[in-house]
Motif scaffolding. Structure first.
Motif, PDB file in Angstrom:
ATOM      1  N   ARG A   1       0.836  -1.212   0.000  1.00 37.36           N
ATOM      2  CA  ARG A   1       0.000   0.000   0.000  1.00 37.36           C
ATOM      3  C   ARG A   1       0.862   1.250   0.000  1.00 37.36           C
ATOM      4  O   ARG A   1       1.710   1.406   0.866  1.00 37.36           O
TER       5      ARG A   1
ATOM      6  N   ALA B   1       0.890  -0.075  -5.464  1.00 28.12           N
ATOM      7  CA  ALA B   1       1.334  -1.245  -4.691  1.00 28.12           C
ATOM      8  C   ALA B   1       2.071  -2.257  -5.553  1.00 28.12           C
ATOM      9  O   ALA B   1       1.670  -2.553  -6.680  1.00 28.12           O
TER      10      ALA B   1
ATOM     11  N   ASP C   1      -6.710   8.530  -0.943  1.00 29.02           N
ATOM     12  CA  ASP C   1      -6.412   7.179  -1.361  1.00 29.02           C
ATOM     13  C   ASP C   1      -6.637   7.076  -2.860  1.00 29.02           C
ATOM     14  O   ASP C   1      -7.769   7.144  -3.328  1.00 29.02           O
TER      15      ASP C   1
ATOM     16  N   CYS D   1      -5.222  -4.234  -1.595  1.00 35.09           N
ATOM     17  CA  CYS D   1      -4.632  -5.433  -0.984  1.00 35.09           C
ATOM     18  C   CYS D   1      -5.475  -5.846   0.215  1.00 35.09           C
ATOM     19  O   CYS D   1      -6.578  -5.360   0.377  1.00 35.09           O
TER      20      CYS D   1
ATOM     21  N   ASN E   1      -4.929   4.021   3.341  1.00 37.53           N
ATOM     22  CA  ASN E   1      -4.089   3.988   2.134  1.00 37.53           C
ATOM     23  C   ASN E   1      -2.607   3.812   2.383  1.00 37.53           C
ATOM     24  O   ASN E   1      -1.817   3.841   1.451  1.00 37.53           O
TER      25      ASN E   1
ATOM     26  N   LYS F   1      -7.331  -1.994   7.904  1.00 36.40           N
ATOM     27  CA  LYS F   1      -7.770  -1.791   6.530  1.00 36.40           C
ATOM     28  C   LYS F   1      -9.072  -0.994   6.594  1.00 36.40           C
ATOM     29  O   LYS F   1      -9.837  -1.146   7.555  1.00 36.40           O
TER      30      LYS F   1
END
Lengths: 339, 339
Positions: free
Chosen positions: A227, A273, A333, A339, B16, B136
């Motif tokens: 990330r 990523a 973001d 992920c 992120n 997350k």
């Protein structure tokens, strides 16, 4: 899937602790995970062998990638590789993994079976054993099909010293291969631009890379740039060391299709990523040898991409034309659920 | 929450890998988890001390309870207690925990802070250390506010033999307190029947109970009857041993308000989750002593509720009037997202 239910979709009853949940675990999870010792009845299981000579490390990670399947992998293989890689870049040999699955009502059992197969295959490839697991089912519209959480345990040799605190001004930064493949592959799979071409995720175990770097001299620190990409690793280094990380744009390996997609959509591959690369910091006198060891493993795009310069903390990208631009820390973001 | 964002709600950018995520971890998670050794920068951390004399056990569990807060606890304290309890009933002393948080976009930071405080408080009460974590963020409508996954590591003394395979015909089944409190409390909190009264979840660490039972003779097996309740534990025993589990309805402790809610809504408390009870199987000659040890800990509703009868596998409930009824294995989910 007559073995688990009359239906071929996950229902809330697959999560209730009763017959359907037991059958789901016995018929879908246990066989695919391929560990004959996996005791699906136990509340807790013995960590098989902690007698190894070294320090035991532990790591944990959650996975929410959308879509669940993408060119080069799926959320199952990604979860195992991600966990293996966190241990590998910490200098450990991954050994044991625990697995949590949050399954959304309505997920097709055929898809779940493929994802769980991805977990099993990646575990076998990476040499780790799934020793414990748990499944929960959440209602339709309360999940993303499948979320996974994994915890990994690995053994690091005594005396191996790696860490952000070992980085010194003058050290070089290497990357083991092209950046942004995973981010771009997932983006294209998600958005269905019809652009996929031969672009696929780089998701794989980086254990062989990590072990090659550990064997060489002068290794300070490794990280898998997931990330936030290599820009985020660079920021972490800058923030911790108080120095400037200077990256040279022309040396950062980016595959042409990744470059093309980023140019078209306005992404910077430095923030995307990777799931099968290592960013490593090595002493200046060891950088060439470290690069050679990566290339000898077949990583022909491995490159020395920058260095740590004494000065105030920040990340600077030197452009091919001799200019400079600041790589800011990620704010918005750009690509959620990568992920 | 000016410390983590201009907004007081979770955004996708909190997941992120960039600044907001770092600040969320540094300002919300790390302080509340109260472990000064927690390295929020590391990919993997050293398992602090594996030199103890015994076998190391590992367990993992996911938590999806709805609502996130309920009388007697919240998803944070529940996750820690659940993990501690899985180790405790396996005979281990819980030591280390890893934590995964799947946070839904739009969750109020003030709620998240309370839930994380629940994690920290339960960890301190239970004597476990959070050694690694991951967060997350998933989009609005792709989560349930917060899902947690935990992995626990604990130390079991050498030579302690507990397991379903040790159960023999004639053994007695004990429960350490009233059943169905957690399931009923969550149900009422969810449905807002205005019936809550003094009903609250029993969620707590069962470590003291487990340790008292371990000290006594004749202990065969322990389980914390969570999803699926004591009926599901009974089915597991029946299936594994091939014997009949006979429970006596009149001896199963159920609090009057739990009984009232179950009667009104058509639930059977035998299938409802406990989160602070132990179901234990002990040899016939040790049952009275085991019961006395539970009562001496203050568990005055602890009871011997049944026995293992040689015969074919199944679970039978003997009613107060001398009748019998079969307790079937759970099929439909009566109460989804209870833990």
């Amino acid at each position: 899937m007559a073995t688990t239910s009359d239906s071929s979709f996950i229902t809330m009853a697959h999560g209730n602790g009763g017959r359907l949940m037991r059958e789901l675990i016995e018929h879908v999870f246990a066989p695919a995970l391929g560990n004959p010792d996996l005791d699906t009845n136990a509340d807790a299981v013995r960590l098989p062998d902690l007698s190894g000579d070294g320090e035991w490390l532990i790591t944990t990670d959650g996975f929410t990638v959308d879509p669940l399947e993408f060119p080069g992998g799926n959320i199952g293989s990604l979860a195992i590789h991600g966990t293996v890689n966190d241990l590998a870049v910490s200098g450990a040999t991954p050994c044991y993994v625990t697995l949590n699955a949050f399954i959304e009502e309505g997920l097709a059992l055929s898809i779940l079976e493929r994802l769980v197969r991805g977990i099993g295959e990646a575990s076998r490839e990476s040499g780790v054993r799934i020793v414990a697991g748990d499944t929960k089912v959440v209602g339709r519209g309360q999940g993303g099909g499948l979320y996974l959480a994994t915890t990994g345990v690995g053994l690091r040799p005594h005396g191996l010293q790696l860490g952000l605190d070992r980085i010194r001004a003058g050290d070089r930064i290497l990357v083991s291969g092209p950046v942004g493949d995973h981010g771009t592959a997932v983006l294209l799979a998600r958005e269905q631009f019809g652009l996929s071409g031969d672009l696929q995720s780089d998701a794989t175990s980086v254990l062989p890379i990590a072990q090659a770097l550990i064997k060489g001299p002068g290794l300070r620190f490794m990280r898998d740039p997931t990330r936030g990409g290599i820009a985020t690793v660079a920021h972490e280094i800058a923030r911790t060391t108080g120095h400037t990380v200077r990256l040279q744009a022309a040396r950062i390996p980016v595959r042409p299709p990744v470059r093309a997609v980023c140019d078209m959509l306005g992404y910077d591959p430095c923030y995307l990523a990777c799931e099968g690369r290592i960013a490593a910091v090595v002493s200046p006198e060891s950088a060439t040898a470290a690069l050679a060891s990566l290339r000898s493993l077949g990583h022909r795009h491995a490159a020395i991409i920058g260095e740590i310069a004494a000065g105030r903390p920040g990340v600077v990208l030197e452009t091919a034309l001799g200019g400079e631009r600041i790589l800011e820390e990620l704010e918005d973001d750009p690509l959620p659920r990568i992920c």
